[in-house]
Motif scaffolding. Structure first.
Motif, PDB file in Angstrom:
ATOM      1  N   ASP A 119       0.814  -1.217   0.000  1.00 35.45           N
ATOM      2  CA  ASP A 119       0.000   0.000   0.000  1.00 35.45           C
ATOM      3  C   ASP A 119       0.845   1.263   0.000  1.00 35.45           C
ATOM      4  OD1 ASP A 119      -2.520  -1.428   0.349  1.00 35.45           O
ATOM      5  OD2 ASP A 119      -1.670  -1.992   2.274  1.00 35.45           O
ATOM      6  N   ALA A 120       2.102   1.141   0.414  1.00 32.75           N
ATOM      7  CA  ALA A 120       2.956   2.320   0.449  1.00 32.75           C
ATOM      8  C   ALA A 120       4.389   1.867   0.274  1.00 32.75           C
ATOM      9  CB  ALA A 120       2.803   3.049   1.785  1.00 32.75           C
ATOM     10  N   ARG A 121       5.218   2.830  -0.100  1.00 27.36           N
ATOM     11  CA  ARG A 121       6.602   2.483  -0.355  1.00 27.36           C
ATOM     12  C   ARG A 121       7.483   3.468   0.396  1.00 27.36           C
ATOM     13  NH1 ARG A 121       8.788   2.548  -6.487  1.00 27.36           N
ATOM     14  NH2 ARG A 121       8.769   0.310  -6.338  1.00 27.36           N
ATOM     15  N   ILE A 122       8.445   2.936   1.143  1.00 22.86           N
ATOM     16  CA  ILE A 122       9.344   3.791   1.906  1.00 22.86           C
ATOM     17  C   ILE A 122      10.769   3.575   1.412  1.00 22.86           C
ATOM     18  CG2 ILE A 122      10.261   4.299   4.198  1.00 22.86           C
ATOM     19  CD1 ILE A 122       7.684   3.425   5.386  1.00 22.86           C
ATOM     20  N   GLY A 123      11.445   4.652   1.074  1.00 21.53           N
ATOM     21  CA  GLY A 123      12.828   4.536   0.614  1.00 21.53           C
ATOM     22  C   GLY A 123      13.791   4.884   1.734  1.00 21.53           C
ATOM     23  N   PHE A 124      14.837   4.091   1.877  1.00 17.88           N
ATOM     24  CA  PHE A 124      15.871   4.367   2.877  1.00 17.88           C
ATOM     25  C   PHE A 124      17.085   4.949   2.175  1.00 17.88           C
ATOM     26  CE2 PHE A 124      13.186   1.588   5.077  1.00 17.88           C
ATOM     27  CZ  PHE A 124      13.481   1.631   6.417  1.00 17.88           C
ATOM     28  N   VAL A 125      17.519   6.115   2.635  1.00 15.97           N
ATOM     29  CA  VAL A 125      18.673   6.758   2.040  1.00 15.97           C
ATOM     30  C   VAL A 125      19.703   6.957   3.138  1.00 15.97           C
ATOM     31  CG1 VAL A 125      19.464   8.760   0.755  1.00 15.97           C
ATOM     32  CG2 VAL A 125      17.129   8.009   0.530  1.00 15.97           C
ATOM     33  N   GLY A 126      20.975   6.785   2.809  1.00 17.31           N
ATOM     34  CA  GLY A 126      21.980   7.046   3.824  1.00 17.31           C
ATOM     35  C   GLY A 126      23.343   6.704   3.295  1.00 17.31           C
ATOM     36  N   PHE A 127      24.368   7.230   3.954  1.00 22.41           N
ATOM     37  CA  PHE A 127      25.727   6.915   3.555  1.00 22.41           C
ATOM     38  C   PHE A 127      26.024   5.458   3.887  1.00 22.41           C
ATOM     39  CE2 PHE A 127      26.079  11.382   3.266  1.00 22.41           C
ATOM     40  CZ  PHE A 127      27.115  11.599   2.370  1.00 22.41           C
ATOM     41  N   VAL A 166      26.097   3.400   7.876  1.00 18.32           N
ATOM     42  CA  VAL A 166      25.371   4.038   8.975  1.00 18.32           C
ATOM     43  C   VAL A 166      24.385   3.049   9.581  1.00 18.32           C
ATOM     44  CG1 VAL A 166      25.530   6.423   8.231  1.00 18.32           C
ATOM     45  CG2 VAL A 166      23.693   5.009   7.375  1.00 18.32           C
ATOM     46  N   GLY A 167      24.351   1.843   9.033  1.00 17.46           N
ATOM     47  CA  GLY A 167      23.456   0.841   9.608  1.00 17.46           C
ATOM     48  C   GLY A 167      22.134   0.734   8.887  1.00 17.46           C
ATOM     49  N   LYS A 168      22.095   1.143   7.600  1.00 20.67           N
ATOM     50  CA  LYS A 168      20.854   0.993   6.832  1.00 20.67           C
ATOM     51  C   LYS A 168      20.440  -0.477   6.734  1.00 20.67           C
ATOM     52  CE  LYS A 168      21.219   2.636   2.710  1.00 20.67           C
ATOM     53  NZ  LYS A 168      22.335   3.377   2.186  1.00 20.67           N
ATOM     54  N   SER A 169      21.394  -1.307   6.345  1.00 16.80           N
ATOM     55  CA  SER A 169      21.040  -2.707   6.091  1.00 16.80           C
ATOM     56  C   SER A 169      20.592  -3.391   7.371  1.00 16.80           C
ATOM     57  CB  SER A 169      22.229  -3.458   5.520  1.00 16.80           C
ATOM     58  OG  SER A 169      22.954  -2.615   4.666  1.00 16.80           O
ATOM     59  N   THR A 170      21.295  -3.077   8.468  1.00 15.89           N
ATOM     60  CA  THR A 170      20.911  -3.671   9.748  1.00 15.89           C
ATOM     61  C   THR A 170      19.491  -3.272  10.096  1.00 15.89           C
ATOM     62  OG1 THR A 170      23.172  -3.164  10.379  1.00 15.89           O
ATOM     63  CG2 THR A 170      21.735  -4.026  12.090  1.00 15.89           C
ATOM     64  N   LEU A 171      19.214  -1.970   9.925  1.00 14.33           N
ATOM     65  CA  LEU A 171      17.882  -1.469  10.249  1.00 14.33           C
ATOM     66  C   LEU A 171      16.836  -2.162   9.393  1.00 14.33           C
ATOM     67  CD1 LEU A 171      15.913   0.533  11.507  1.00 14.33           C
ATOM     68  CD2 LEU A 171      16.575   2.197   9.809  1.00 14.33           C
ATOM     69  N   LEU A 231       7.380   7.971   1.297  1.00 14.39           N
ATOM     70  CA  LEU A 231       8.075   8.509   2.462  1.00 14.39           C
ATOM     71  C   LEU A 231       9.544   8.168   2.298  1.00 14.39           C
ATOM     72  CD1 LEU A 231       8.164   9.513   5.488  1.00 14.39           C
ATOM     73  CD2 LEU A 231       7.649   7.193   6.140  1.00 14.39           C
ATOM     74  N   ILE A 232      10.416   9.108   2.687  1.00 16.77           N
ATOM     75  CA  ILE A 232      11.844   8.824   2.619  1.00 16.77           C
ATOM     76  C   ILE A 232      12.408   8.845   4.031  1.00 16.77           C
ATOM     77  CG2 ILE A 232      14.057   9.798   1.914  1.00 16.77           C
ATOM     78  CD1 ILE A 232      12.869  10.460  -0.736  1.00 16.77           C
ATOM     79  N   LEU A 233      13.163   7.813   4.374  1.00 19.07           N
ATOM     80  CA  LEU A 233      13.842   7.780   5.666  1.00 19.07           C
ATOM     81  C   LEU A 233      15.318   8.039   5.413  1.00 19.07           C
ATOM     82  CD1 LEU A 233      12.514   4.761   7.734  1.00 19.07           C
ATOM     83  CD2 LEU A 233      11.648   7.041   7.618  1.00 19.07           C
ATOM     84  N   ILE A 234      15.834   9.116   5.990  1.00 18.70           N
ATOM     85  CA  ILE A 234      17.256   9.388   5.862  1.00 18.70           C
ATOM     86  C   ILE A 234      17.936   8.832   7.102  1.00 18.70           C
ATOM     87  CG2 ILE A 234      18.991  11.190   5.761  1.00 18.70           C
ATOM     88  CD1 ILE A 234      17.188  12.814   4.064  1.00 18.70           C
TER      89      ILE A 234
END
Length: 360
Positions: free
Chosen positions: A57-65, A68-73, A137-140
């Motif tokens: 129903d929705a798509r959230i993009g994760f952005v980050g260097f 920083v733990g993107k994959s873990t999150l 939604l974008i999560l930085i």
């Protein structure tokens, strides 16, 4: 392009030069757009596909260097909150998972390689951005130990792609015409733009006949956004990771920052807060269905975006043939005065309403 931006840095700021600056900004915006949208004519052949099937129903993009733990999150979020086999098989390395939250299916995307220089056409940045523009939604994701530098860089890159974070579209009326020159009206005092500045920016786009109405105190950038017309306005949450490495006092300060959620991806701290905030920013509405003579099905709601919650939108979400067969609908919940109430296709529903469709 470099020349335009360095000229901007050298120019003094006053009323006379602000027109000149507006012109340079418009020129930069045009060059950027040409970089992001590749020249047509070749037909196909834009490199390997970087397209993601939109599920849920929705798509959230994760952005980050990196690191920083993107994959873990992502793996912890998708691991904790998703059913087994949540890997909906798509042809892309970046779909790590789908989570179910409050009955809605939310797709989580890791967007690699947005960083530095992608907006100038480097790397695979272009395709990644095309995907980023479709997110709800974008999560930085930032490292709590060095957040500000990263935040500025990422915001700058996304802004360069015409993605505006946590902003409303500028309140400017813009309408092209065939003749009649530039018709410029203001409904409130302007600190930056005047008739000449507007005309020079429009001239840069070869627009000589248009109606422009400024309904709020606008900047040259706002006007350029409206003229370009390809900007997307996406809500954004800053996720500060690695809070297990700071003191309680520092954490208290971080909590006061707007649009911010401190978490620890590794220790899985504060995920519930993050999910709650994600839900708030996504602006979704859940509608439960009720088959005739049965209890409502509270397990799998139909999820709609807040701006499209009429009965008509509900029918289209399920199947477009439903509208033709619809006689009326019965609705229980906050949007009606009586429970149930007979409504037509234009009735707007609210979160957690229950609906029963009656066919012809």
């Amino acid at each position: 392009m470099y020349r335009a931006s360095s000229t901007m840095a050298r120019t003094q700021k006053n009323k006379a030069t602000s027109n000149h600056l507006g012109l340079l900004k418009a020129r930069l915006a045009k060059m950027r757009r040409e970089l992001i949208t590749p020249k047509g004519g070749s037909g196909g052949g834009t490199g390997e596909g970087f397209d993601v099937a939109k599920t849920g129903d929705a798509r959230i993009g994760f952005v980050g260097f990196p690191s920083v733990g993107k994959s873990t999150l992502l793996s912890n979020l998708a691991g904790v909150y998703s059913e087994v086999a949540a890997y909906e098989f798509t042809t892309l390395t970046t779909v790590p998972g789908v989570i179910r939250y409050k009955g809605a299916k939310i797709q989580l995307l890791d967007l690699p390689g947005i960083i530095e220089g992608a907006k100038d056409g480097k790397g695979r940045g272009r395709q990644v951005i095309a995907v980023a523009r479709t997110c709800n939604l974008i999560l930085i994701v930032l490292d709590v130990l060095k957040p500000l530098g990263h935040k500025k860089l990422i915001e700058h890159e996304l802004e360069g792609f015409g993605i505006r974070l946590n902003k409303q579209p500028p309140n400017i009326g813009f309408k092209k015409k065939d003749k009649g020159g530039i018709n410029f009206t203001v409904t409130c005092p302007q600190s930056e733009l005047d008739g000449d500045a507007v005309k020079s920016i429009l001239a840069e786009y070869k627009i000589h006949n248009a109606d422009i109405t400024l309904r709020s105190d606008s900047t040259a950038d706002d006007l350029i956004d409206v003229v370009e017309g390809n900007r997307v306005y996406i809500p954004c949450i800053y996720v500060l990771n690695k809070i297990d490495q700071i003191s309680i006092e520092e954490l208290d300060i971080i909590y006061k920052v707007p649009h911010c959620v401190p978490i620890s991806a590794h220790s899985r701290w504060n995920f519930d807060d993050l999910l709650e905030k994600m839900w708030d920013y996504l602006h979704l509405v859940r509608i439960y269905t009720k088959p005739k003579g049965q209890l409502p099905d509270y397990t799998s709601p139909v999820v709609l975006p807040t701006e499209h919650t009429a009965v008509e939108d509900f029918c289209l979400k399920i199947h477009k043939s439903l509208l033709k067969e619809l006689k009326y609908a019965l609705v229980w919940g906050a949007s009606v005065k009586h429970n149930p109430q007979k409504v037509g296709k234009d009735h707007v529903m609210e979160d957690e309403d229950v609906i029963q469709l009656v066919k012809k």
